[in-house]
Design an enzyme around this catalytic site. Sequence first.
Site, short mmCIF file in Angstrom:
data_model
loop_
_atom_site.label_atom_id
_atom_site.label_comp_id
_atom_site.label_asym_id
_atom_site.label_seq_id
_atom_site.Cartn_x
_atom_site.Cartn_y
_atom_site.Cartn_z
N HIS A 157 0.83 -1.20 0.00
CA HIS A 157 0.00 0.00 0.00
C HIS A 157 0.87 1.26 0.00
O HIS A 157 0.48 2.29 -0.55
CB HIS A 157 -0.91 0.02 1.23
CG HIS A 157 -1.97 -1.03 1.21
ND1 HIS A 157 -1.75 -2.31 1.67
CD2 HIS A 157 -3.25 -0.99 0.80
CE1 HIS A 157 -2.85 -3.01 1.54
NE2 HIS A 157 -3.78 -2.25 1.01
N ASP B 153 -4.55 -5.93 -8.17
CA ASP B 153 -4.75 -5.23 -6.90
C ASP B 153 -4.92 -3.74 -7.23
O ASP B 153 -4.76 -3.31 -8.39
CB ASP B 153 -3.58 -5.49 -5.96
CG ASP B 153 -3.97 -5.37 -4.48
OD1 ASP B 153 -5.04 -4.79 -4.19
OD2 ASP B 153 -3.21 -5.87 -3.63
#
Length: 358
Positions: free
Chosen positions: A195, A265
Amino acid sequence: MTKLTLAPGPVTLDVVGLELNAEDRRRILHPLTGGVILFGRNFTDRQQLTKLTTAIKKLRPDVLISIDHEGGRVQRCKADGFTHLPAMRKLGDLWSRKSMTMHPAESAALAMAAATACGYVLATELRACGVDFSFTPVLDLDFGRSGVIGDRSFGRDPQIVFALAKSLNEGLRLAGMANCGKHFPGHGWAEADSHVAIPVDERSLAEILNQDAKPYEWLDLSLSAVMPAHVIYPQVDSLPAGFSKIWLHSVLREELGFEGVIFSDDLSMEGASVAGSVVKGAELALDAGCDAVLICNRPDLADQLLSHLKVSKAKHSQSAARLNRLMPQAPSLTWKALQAEPEYQHAQGLLKQLKLIG
């Protein structure tokens, strides 16, 4: 603006708040949109969530409404009757529990039954509120190195991860929901959080295939979808797995024979930044073998994708056919009817008996 009747496109995007605004509607109606992913900010209670999902489906009946709802610390709906599901590590611990009175095979069987119960409760509760699909289960092995994975993993042993994921997937299937194994080929060794960083896993292809990728191989036809990791494995490819033809085509499609949906993702994550731009990232992902790309928490980047991404008709048709297979085929129960359903009550009772839920 008129409603579209096109097949679902490759872009899965989110919405801003608790109800649709004009910009949300515009994006959902775009022909490149094929899915909407919900987050905690999109939920206050069951009535509001159901109203939101109904509004989405009224605009586009063909879009897949999804959510990250694994249990433990990754569960978007936590109030108004939703069961607080355990982290998957608790199921792995139940499997490995040593007892003077219980044979190891019995603890394994209990853990598998509990995993099926978790999948059933998870899916029936979401479907009662109009959510079609959850990005679960996590198939990463826990090497004790990755904080972002941690107790989201069933454990370190790929055989246990496979067996518990297979059982959880069966619970999802019984409730009419597909599954998504993540994060292929494995995020458990890389320490960085994709992230906020670009994780790197220096191990060899053989080592990864003989450990991390085994659950994907063994799940075989029971695996509906896969999400690759934003991790670079430099001994295999200089690109992250989600942008890599080697990982997605040569390994996942050809060597492992996977025929389901491949989701990227989130392309707004730091791990995807190597592509340079969100459009380039989506192009790389789709060219590598992804059927759908996620863009979350950045409406501006979603607009860039919808404005500039080009997808061939052949790619669109093939991916749309795969995506359509993830849509629930049977109607869901209402929340009230679900509470009285014997299977739901049984699943809840087992999880309470094993002290996995309150």
